[in-house]
Design a protein around this motif. Structure first.
Motif, PDB file in Angstrom:
ATOM      1  N   ASP A   1      -3.608   0.473   6.656  1.00  0.00           N
ATOM      2  CA  ASP A   1      -4.888   0.608   5.981  1.00  0.00           C
ATOM      3  C   ASP A   1      -5.784  -0.513   6.529  1.00  0.00           C
ATOM      4  O   ASP A   1      -5.373  -1.667   6.578  1.00  0.00           O
ATOM      5  CB  ASP A   1      -4.617   0.482   4.470  1.00  0.00           C
ATOM      6  CG  ASP A   1      -5.888   0.359   3.651  1.00  0.00           C
ATOM      7  OD1 ASP A   1      -6.979   0.402   4.249  1.00  0.00           O
ATOM      8  OD2 ASP A   1      -5.789   0.209   2.430  1.00  0.00           O
TER       9      ASP A   1
ATOM     10  N   SER B   1       0.840  -1.204   0.000  1.00  0.00           N
ATOM     11  CA  SER B   1       0.000   0.000   0.000  1.00  0.00           C
ATOM     12  C   SER B   1       0.869   1.245   0.000  1.00  0.00           C
ATOM     13  O   SER B   1       0.514   2.247  -0.611  1.00  0.00           O
ATOM     14  CB  SER B   1      -0.912   0.028   1.222  1.00  0.00           C
ATOM     15  OG  SER B   1      -1.877  -0.967   1.113  1.00  0.00           O
TER      16      SER B   1
ATOM     17  N   GLN C   1      -8.170  -2.142   5.412  1.00  0.00           N
ATOM     18  CA  GLN C   1      -8.321  -3.262   4.483  1.00  0.00           C
ATOM     19  C   GLN C   1      -7.206  -4.282   4.652  1.00  0.00           C
ATOM     20  O   GLN C   1      -7.417  -5.479   4.542  1.00  0.00           O
ATOM     21  CB  GLN C   1      -8.260  -2.722   3.049  1.00  0.00           C
ATOM     22  CG  GLN C   1      -9.574  -2.198   2.561  1.00  0.00           C
ATOM     23  CD  GLN C   1     -10.352  -3.285   1.878  1.00  0.00           C
ATOM     24  OE1 GLN C   1      -9.823  -3.974   1.011  1.00  0.00           O
ATOM     25  NE2 GLN C   1     -11.573  -3.494   2.297  1.00  0.00           N
ATOM     26  N   ASN C   2      -6.008  -3.751   4.891  1.00  0.00           N
ATOM     27  CA  ASN C   2      -4.846  -4.621   4.973  1.00  0.00           C
ATOM     28  C   ASN C   2      -4.811  -5.413   6.269  1.00  0.00           C
ATOM     29  O   ASN C   2      -4.005  -6.325   6.419  1.00  0.00           O
ATOM     30  CB  ASN C   2      -3.560  -3.805   4.843  1.00  0.00           C
ATOM     31  CG  ASN C   2      -3.385  -3.273   3.435  1.00  0.00           C
ATOM     32  OD1 ASN C   2      -4.017  -3.781   2.511  1.00  0.00           O
ATOM     33  ND2 ASN C   2      -2.568  -2.262   3.277  1.00  0.00           N
TER      34      ASN C   2
END
Ligand SMILES: Nc1ncnc2c1ncn2[C@@H]1O[C@H](COP(=O)(O)OP(=O)(O)OP(=O)(O)O)[C@@H](O)[C@H]1O
Ligand SMILES: [Mg+2]
Lengths: 233, 407, 244
Positions: free
Chosen positions: B369, B39, B371-372
């Motif tokens: 993040d 990212s 999402q990560n």
């Protein structure tokens, strides 16, 4: 009406291309409150017969009724449910769950029956007192002697008030003195609480403590007689 | 009691469980770090792709971004720029005029793209002012200042203070030509900018191209680049007729693809890392089920149903997964934050790479993040449950009579 | 003798001379060599119309053979003095406003020359059509020839095909069609207004049209031409280019 009724029960195990006739033509009735031993040499069919009565296995032929009802069910789940509510088991040895304490082992079937914790505790306390296990509630099986372990197993078998308790060679791994103590304890429970016991053994010392001796040989009933058991140790 | 039983069962072979657990913790933590670095690279690329040239949103005549027709201009209306800049989510707006022509110094001539800008406003949108390798960023007062790309400067052999000649076709057909003074040299790492781009004063270029008061585009920078399309849609009603907004995704379709492929790559990375972990979990649970065959026989004889046996084994896997998840996510966050703060300079070993319109600087950094974290955590749970499923099914299918015979 | 307009045209666009006999190549070679050493000075006006603007430049130009060419803008005042020098394959522009010379880089040879529809490449490569192409007689009518020129495989040219139409009697060009590499027509040049200039009969007007923009065109008109001046190569220098 008898508690347990076996009609023409047979059990055949397929073994390669042969068939092992483990039991044949068994007709048998056992009443409530009896204290019965299945005796007989190794391979005579004691375990097989107990498994059929205990609904762990299905007969090849004939019928088995408990309380006049055909035992078991079609699925593994139904059979398990039947066992949970009607049968108590005591096995030879190492039959406790090692990661659970004595009390947790004893209340296991109650837990499976979803009985509330308080009621379970009360029942276990009562049983442990009766079985001389008081104070050992939180011990792990590994920290108990062989005789104590088997008494916990008895407590577990009795916890849910089954119609019958089946014990396949419960003393096989105990010395003779402990064996006799365990049998006397079972008989006292039989006499005081009316619990029906069926156990198996090929040890004469144990056999003569039973009230009814059913002898098996090569999968058939050889004899069936009642005796007044020795009372003194 | 089942969860308690499951939890205790896990520690029966504590060494094996710890080994599996550490593999799970390590793989999820490393995965979180890897995705964070991923990212980070992606953010660098996106920043370079947008902040190095385009901005996040560009307002221009509809076809201008495709053919760069110099006549597709519009009036530089300060009210419009102010209005856009004041919209929530918009950070800056920079008016620009663009011309293509020849830039010469001494005997050397090169084709070049001249971008006429207001230096102050441009620095709200692009990062040229922070990418100088020589000289200074032009002041508004330096009418003939030129900020020139490093590659172009090298080819022309110019340094700050040197003179440049620029020649282009003006809007009236005449040969616009004038002198510039190099004020600074920038290096973005992107070849197409460094080798061809010259930033000059907007008013200077307007005069040279005979396009007084005209611009080709208004480049906007916004707070949430990933939501550029939504913001563009919300700005649509306030735009004058005949002008359209393009998002960075439309200007850099390759970049858009990189984002799409990023999700795929992330899944591939998760899959590869977790395939091995999954096998480890499978092995551990399978072993523990096989070792307990007789015990399962006893429990089932007592009346435990096949479904309950399956739940017990799955629960054991789940407990393992949850423990490793907590530790793994914690370690992953810690490593990502460390990487984010400290970073890793790779410039001694690597040079910048330009790809899909963005430039990857030679450094490793990371971005935290949600999402990560979510993807590795959810995937670990799924993998653990999948790995636990087969042993659980096996245990549930045991026949009590046969299981009891085992020792 | 080659016509004077052809000299200019050749310098600008690489026009190949008309073909008179069966051996087209040899004829072209002869015509081409006739230019060597010959020189010219001309007054030209160039009118460029695009979709966005229209303007007229007045220019003065000099040529020596096909390798040397110099032109200087006289009008309009804004661009007065802007000059272009071509020597062999190189092109320079002089910008009087900043007093600087810019050499056109090889990569920009395809760019427009002075904003017209003529490219720098036309100035350079156009002048060697006879060397870069092979010729075939496409059609012969009572009044004209049509000659097809296909580039030689190794030639570095931008066109896929050229077709010349040449008037037989006066051996003057009528039109040239330019095709791209996909053999699609992309540009046309038409020659007309034939009259006597500098003692020769020539088309005095040349119109270049890009076919993708029908409204655009570049129109060149030749006024005075003087031939065979005493010009030398020295004249075509950067110094002359800068001289106002
Ligand atoms: N699953 C099986 N497949 C084949 N034969 C079996 C199986 N289970 C039991 N038998 C056979 O059935 C017969 C009865 O066995 P069973 O275990 O009931 O005897 P037992 O009286 O309990 O003997 P022991 O005292 O050794 O426990 C034996 O001949 C045994 O080998
Ligand atoms: Mg047996």
């Amino acid at each position: 009406m008898s508690l347990i009724q076996l009609n023409n029960v047979g059990k055949i195990y397929p073994l390669g291309s042969q068939q092992v006739i483990a039991l044949a033509d068994i007709d048998l009735e056992i009443g409530a409150g009896e204290f019965t031993v299945f005796a007989g040499p190794s391979g005579s069919g004691k375990t097989t017969l107990l498994n059929l009565i205990g609904c762990l296995d299905r007969p090849t032929s004939g019928s088995i009724r408990i309380d006049g009802r055909e035992t078991g069910g079609r699925t593994a789940r139904e059979m398990a449910d039947f066992r949970l509510h009607h049968i108590g088991f005591i096995f030879q040895s190492y039959n406790l769950v090692p990661v659970l304490t004595a009390a947790e082992n004893a209340e296991f079937t109650l837990m499976l029956q979803k009985i509330p914790k308080a009621a379970r505790r009360r029942r276990v306390e009562e049983l442990f007192a009766a079985l001389g296990l008081a104070g050992l509630e939180d011990r792990r099986p590994n920290d108990l002697s062989g005789g104590q372990q088997q008494r916990v197993a008895i407590a577990r078998a009795m916890a849910a008030d089954p119609r019958v308790i089946l014990a396949d060679e419960p003393t096989a791994n105990l010395d003779s003195q402990t064996s006799e103590e365990l049998l006397r304890l079972m008989r006292r429970l039989n006499e005081e609480q009316g619990t029906t016991f069926i156990f198996s053994s090929h040890d004469p010392q144990v056999i003569h403590l039973a009230r009814r001796v059913i002898r098996l040989k090569d999968g058939r009933l050889e004899s069936d007689h009642r005796q007044s058991p020795k009372t003194a140790a | 009691m089942l969860p308690r039983l499951a939890f205790r069962n896990l520690w029966r072979n504590s060494r094996r469980t710890l080994l599996t657990l550490s593999a799970m913790v390590a793989s999820s933590a490393l995965l979180i770090l890897a995705l964070g670095v991923f990212s980070g690279m992606f953010a660098d690329m996106l920043a370079s792709a947008t902040e190095q040239y385009h901005g996040h949103l560009v307002l221009s005549r509809p076809g201008y971004q495709d053919d760069r027709d110099m006549f597709a201009h519009f009036a530089d209306d300060p009210d419009l720029a102010d209005q856009l800049r004041r919209r929530p989510g918009v950070r800056g707006a920079s008016p620009r005029l663009r011309a293509f022509g020849l830039v010469a110094h001494g005997n050397t001539t090169r084709p070049a793209e001249l971008l006429g800008i207001d230096p102050e406003r441009e620095s709200q949108v692009t990062s040229f002012s922070r990418q100088l390798i020589a000289g200074h960023y032009p002041q508004k007062s330096e009418a003939d200042a030129a900020l020139i790309g490093a590659g172009l400067a090298k080819r022309l052999g110019v340094r700050p203070g040197d003179e440049l000649v620029f020649l282009t076709q003006a809007a009236d057909g005449s040969l616009g030509n004038d002198l510039l003074t190099v004020s600074g040299i920038f290096e973005t790492g992107a070849g197409n900018r460094d080798n061809a781009l010259v930033l000059v004063q907007l008013s200077w270029l307007q005069r040279l191209t005979v396009l007084p008061g005209k611009i080709h585009e208004l480049a906007l920078t916004i707070d949430e680049p990933m939501a550029a399309a939504e913001l563009a849609a919300s700005l649509k009603p306030v735009l004058p007729d005949g002008l359209a907004l393009r998002t960075w995704g439309q200007l850099l379709p390759e970049m858009q693809e990189v984002i799409a492929s990023y999700d795929v790559s992330r899944l591939i990375l998760v899959t590869i890392l977790y395939a091995a972990t999954g096998l480890g979990i499978l092995n551990t649970i399978f072993m523990s089920v096989l070792e307990r065959t007789r015990e399962f026989g006893i429990l089932m004889a007592l009346g435990m149903k096949p479904g309950e046996v399956r739940s017990l084994v799955l629960l054991e896997t789940l407990v393992l997964a949850v423990i490793s998840l907590i530790l793994g996510v914690a370690a992953g966050i810690a490593m990502t934050l460390y990487m984010q703060r400290v970073g890793f300079d790779l410039s001694p070993y690597l040079s910048a790479v330009t790809y899909a319109g963005g430039t990857l600087p030679p450094r490793l950094t990371a971005v935290l993040d949600g999402q990560n974290l979510l993807v590795p955590a959810a995937a670990l749970l799924l993998v653990a449950l999948a790995a636990g499923y087969f042993p659980a099914r096996r245990a549930a299918r045991l026949k009590p009579v046969e299981a009891l015979r085992e020792d | 003798m080659p016509s004077a307009i052809a000299t200019v045209v050749l310098c600008f666009l690489g026009f190949a001379s008309p073909v008179f006999a069966l051996d087209l190549r040899e004829l072209i070679r002869q015509v081409e060599t006739q230019y060597h050493g010959s020189s010219a000075q001309a007054r030209v006006s160039m009118e460029v119309a695009t979709d966005n603007w229209r303007r007229t430049l007045e220019m003065e130009s000099w040529s020596l053979g096909r390798e040397h060419f110099l032109t200087r803008i006289l009008e309009p005042p804004k661009e007065k003095g802007v000059a272009t020098l071509k020597v062999r394959k190189e092109v320079w522009n002089y910008l009087p406003k900043v007093d600087r010379v810019i050499k056109i880089p090889p990569s920009m040879m395809g760019g427009s020359w002075m904003g017209s529809h003529i490219t720098n490449d036309d100035l350079v490569k156009g002048s060697q059509v006879d060397e870069d192409y092979t010729f075939a007689l496409l059609e012969e009518t009572a009044t004209s020839w049509r000659i097809e020129c296909l580039p030689k495989p190794e030639a570095a040219v931008v066109w896929g095909k050229l077709v010349y139409e040449i008037e037989k009697v006066r051996k003057l060009p009528v039109r040239v069609d330019y095709y791209d590499e996909a053999l699609q027509p992309v540009r046309e040049i038409v020659f007309d207004e034939v009259r006597e200039i500098g003692g020769r009969v020539l088309p005095s007007r040349m119109t270049v049209r890009p076919l993708d923009k029908p409204a655009e065109r570049t129109l060149m008109r030749y006024h005075d031409i003087r031939f065979d001046l005493a010009l030398t190569e020295d004249f075509f220098s950067l110094r002359t280019l800068k001289a106002r």
